[in-house]
Design an enzyme around this catalytic site. Structure first.
Site, PDB file in Angstrom:
ATOM      1  N   ALA A   1       1.730  -3.090  -3.894  1.00  0.00           N
ATOM      2  CA  ALA A   1       2.953  -3.120  -3.095  1.00  0.00           C
ATOM      3  C   ALA A   1       3.101  -4.538  -2.558  1.00  0.00           C
ATOM      4  O   ALA A   1       2.115  -5.275  -2.447  1.00  0.00           O
ATOM      5  CB  ALA A   1       2.830  -2.145  -1.937  1.00  0.00           C
TER       6      ALA A   1
ATOM      7  N   GLU B   1      -1.577   2.799  -8.997  1.00  0.00           N
ATOM      8  CA  GLU B   1      -0.859   4.065  -8.783  1.00  0.00           C
ATOM      9  C   GLU B   1       0.278   4.243  -9.795  1.00  0.00           C
ATOM     10  O   GLU B   1       0.547   5.356 -10.246  1.00  0.00           O
ATOM     11  CB  GLU B   1      -0.333   4.115  -7.338  1.00  0.00           C
ATOM     12  CG  GLU B   1      -1.481   4.281  -6.329  1.00  0.00           C
ATOM     13  CD  GLU B   1      -1.073   3.965  -4.904  1.00  0.00           C
ATOM     14  OE1 GLU B   1      -0.546   2.856  -4.666  1.00  0.00           O
ATOM     15  OE2 GLU B   1      -1.268   4.812  -4.015  1.00  0.00           O
TER      16      GLU B   1
ATOM     17  N   GLY C   1      -0.566  -0.336  -5.613  1.00  0.00           N
ATOM     18  CA  GLY C   1       0.590   0.308  -6.249  1.00  0.00           C
ATOM     19  C   GLY C   1       0.597   0.137  -7.763  1.00  0.00           C
ATOM     20  O   GLY C   1       1.202   0.950  -8.475  1.00  0.00           O
TER      21      GLY C   1
ATOM     22  N   GLU D   1      -6.689  -1.093  -0.785  1.00  0.00           N
ATOM     23  CA  GLU D   1      -5.892  -1.022   0.444  1.00  0.00           C
ATOM     24  C   GLU D   1      -6.728  -1.118   1.714  1.00  0.00           C
ATOM     25  O   GLU D   1      -6.249  -1.609   2.735  1.00  0.00           O
ATOM     26  CB  GLU D   1      -5.059   0.275   0.476  1.00  0.00           C
ATOM     27  CG  GLU D   1      -3.850   0.276  -0.447  1.00  0.00           C
ATOM     28  CD  GLU D   1      -4.154   0.720  -1.869  1.00  0.00           C
ATOM     29  OE1 GLU D   1      -5.347   0.830  -2.229  1.00  0.00           O
ATOM     30  OE2 GLU D   1      -3.199   0.945  -2.620  1.00  0.00           O
TER      31      GLU D   1
HETATM   32  N1  COA Z   1       2.144  -8.631  -2.467  1.00  0.00           N
HETATM   33  C1  COA Z   1       2.840  -9.775  -2.284  1.00  0.00           C
HETATM   34  N2  COA Z   1       2.544 -10.922  -2.915  1.00  0.00           N
HETATM   35  C2  COA Z   1       1.500 -10.899  -3.767  1.00  0.00           C
HETATM   36  C3  COA Z   1       0.727  -9.748  -3.995  1.00  0.00           C
HETATM   37  C4  COA Z   1       1.096  -8.563  -3.310  1.00  0.00           C
HETATM   38  N3  COA Z   1       0.464  -7.410  -3.492  1.00  0.00           N
HETATM   39  N4  COA Z   1      -0.255 -10.047  -4.881  1.00  0.00           N
HETATM   40  C5  COA Z   1      -0.097 -11.336  -5.186  1.00  0.00           C
HETATM   41  N5  COA Z   1       0.960 -11.852  -4.518  1.00  0.00           N
HETATM   42  C6  COA Z   1       1.470 -13.228  -4.562  1.00  0.00           C
HETATM   43  C7  COA Z   1       0.597 -14.187  -3.780  1.00  0.00           C
HETATM   44  O1  COA Z   1       0.917 -14.158  -2.410  1.00  0.00           O
HETATM   45  C8  COA Z   1       0.973 -15.495  -4.441  1.00  0.00           C
HETATM   46  O2  COA Z   1       2.233 -15.901  -3.966  1.00  0.00           O
HETATM   47  P1  COA Z   1       2.484 -17.444  -3.527  1.00  0.00           P
HETATM   48  O3  COA Z   1       2.251 -18.233  -4.781  1.00  0.00           O
HETATM   49  O4  COA Z   1       3.900 -17.458  -3.073  1.00  0.00           O
HETATM   50  O5  COA Z   1       1.478 -17.734  -2.486  1.00  0.00           O
HETATM   51  C9  COA Z   1       1.145 -15.099  -5.908  1.00  0.00           C
HETATM   52  O6  COA Z   1       1.416 -13.699  -5.911  1.00  0.00           O
HETATM   53  C10 COA Z   1      -0.083 -15.345  -6.763  1.00  0.00           C
HETATM   54  O7  COA Z   1      -1.175 -14.679  -6.182  1.00  0.00           O
HETATM   55  P2  COA Z   1      -2.578 -15.372  -5.836  1.00  0.00           P
HETATM   56  O8  COA Z   1      -3.243 -14.582  -4.761  1.00  0.00           O
HETATM   57  O9  COA Z   1      -2.368 -16.827  -5.574  1.00  0.00           O
HETATM   58  O10 COA Z   1      -3.342 -15.207  -7.235  1.00  0.00           O
HETATM   59  P3  COA Z   1      -4.908 -15.158  -7.470  1.00  0.00           P
HETATM   60  O11 COA Z   1      -5.098 -15.251  -8.931  1.00  0.00           O
HETATM   61  O12 COA Z   1      -5.607 -16.152  -6.611  1.00  0.00           O
HETATM   62  O13 COA Z   1      -5.370 -13.711  -6.965  1.00  0.00           O
HETATM   63  C11 COA Z   1      -5.198 -11.311  -6.782  1.00  0.00           C
HETATM   64  C12 COA Z   1      -4.937 -12.561  -7.644  1.00  0.00           C
HETATM   65  C13 COA Z   1      -4.550 -10.119  -7.482  1.00  0.00           C
HETATM   66  C14 COA Z   1      -6.712 -11.078  -6.657  1.00  0.00           C
HETATM   67  C15 COA Z   1      -4.588 -11.509  -5.364  1.00  0.00           C
HETATM   68  O14 COA Z   1      -3.240 -11.931  -5.529  1.00  0.00           O
HETATM   69  C16 COA Z   1      -4.589 -10.283  -4.515  1.00  0.00           C
HETATM   70  O15 COA Z   1      -5.625  -9.905  -3.998  1.00  0.00           O
HETATM   71  N6  COA Z   1      -3.421  -9.629  -4.347  1.00  0.00           N
HETATM   72  C17 COA Z   1      -3.268  -8.503  -3.489  1.00  0.00           C
HETATM   73  C18 COA Z   1      -3.872  -7.267  -4.127  1.00  0.00           C
HETATM   74  C19 COA Z   1      -3.754  -6.082  -3.186  1.00  0.00           C
HETATM   75  O16 COA Z   1      -4.353  -6.027  -2.134  1.00  0.00           O
HETATM   76  N7  COA Z   1      -2.957  -5.085  -3.616  1.00  0.00           N
HETATM   77  C20 COA Z   1      -2.746  -3.897  -2.856  1.00  0.00           C
HETATM   78  C21 COA Z   1      -1.581  -4.021  -1.984  1.00  0.00           C
HETATM   79  S1  COA Z   1      -1.300  -2.531  -1.070  1.00  0.00           S
END
Ligand code: COA
Length: 259
Positions: free
Chosen positions: A66, A114, A111, A134
């Protein structure tokens, strides 16, 4: 159809849905959910789409969850609505009358996991990574993850993955039955298409009846499920495709089902 956050195309009776926010790793914001809802209403009614493939834009992510920016401001009332809206869209996907194949091409977190769980079949690339992280944000899965992950891999494993937030790499996802098959990134979409074409070549009513009866396993007792199965089996016996399928076998030829 034109969307801000989705790409959609229909080729040879296959609908291809691509979540298209690659700069945000295809995170699902509210607008994307609304667009998915509209698109799946269309797909449900379509007479020309027979199978759907869902994937993510770019090479890194299927869906990274999400949109955390949007969810960070929720209070309890808005949180319930946020969760219920997402659940309603994923229910629409799970209850779709066409088979949905998730081609998971990278991160499928929160999400994203999911969405894959609400799909009927999950194919993954070798670099796919699943998870319900989460708890790292101080929340629980809200789009069906607590229920569908437990149903898919068992309560014990769902407890472990949700309580630790651990990432599940593709080989582990395959071992625990979270995904049906794992392919190289280069092969993934071609394999999803191959599977879609195979399904399309079968009797159409039988495919829809299979979806409905297997989906019912979550809601019915064994007794009621078996009754539902018998009723649907009977309905199949009234179809032209049943006559064609059985005649083709007996005449030692390939069945030619009407599209
Ligand atoms: N919501 C909003 N933005 C997200 C996102 C999310 N769930 N997941 C990634 N992004 C965005 C980042 O903020 C970043 O944006 P920016 O360039 O404007 O800063 C962009 O996507 C790239 O992500 P980044 O974190 O820089 O990539 P990474 O390769 O270093 O890490 C992940 C990848 C997937 C490990 C990391 O993005 C992450 O942990 N995301 C969240 C996962 C999560 O908790 N999901 C459950 C949500 S309920």
């Amino acid at each position: 159809m034109q969307f801000n956050n989705l790409l959609f195309e229909e080729v040879n009776n296959i609908g291809k849905v691509t979540i298209n926010r690659p700069d945000k790793l295809n995170a699902l914001n509210n607008e994307t959910f609304r667009e998915l809802s509209t698109l799946f209403d269309y797909i449900y009614k379509s007479k020309t789409i027979f199978v759907v493939i869902i994937t993510g834009a770019g090479e890194k992510a299927f869906v990274a969850g999400a949109d955390i920016k949007e969810l960070s401001v929720l209070d309890s009332k808005a949180g319930v609505e946020f969760s219920q809206f997402g659940q309603s869209v994923f229910n629409k996907i799970e209850n779709c009358n066409k088979p949905i194949i998730a081609a998971v091409n990278g991160f499928a977190l929160g999400g994203g996991c999911e969405l894959a769980l609400a799909s009927h079949i999950r194919l993954a690339s070798e670099n796919a990574r699943f998870g319900q992280p989460e708890v790292n944000l101080g929340i629980i899965p809200g789009y069906g993850g607590t229920q569908r992950l437990a149903r898919q891999v068992g309560k014990g494993l769902a407890m472990e993955y949700i309580l630790t937030g651990d990432i599940i790499p593709a080989p582990e996802a395959y071992r625990i039955g979270l995904v049906n098959k794992v392919y190289s990134s280069e092969e993934l979409l071609a394999k999803a298409n191959e599977m879609a074409e195979k399904i399309i070549s079968k009797g159409k009513y039988a495919i829809t009846a299979s979806l409905k009866t297997i989906n019912a396993v979550d809601n019915l007792s064994l007794e009621d499920g078996l009754k539902f199965e018998s009723d649907e089996f009977g309905n199949c016996c009234d179809t032209a495709e049943f006559k064609e399928g059985t005649s083709a076998f007996l005449e030692k030829r390939k069945a030619n089902f009407e599209r």
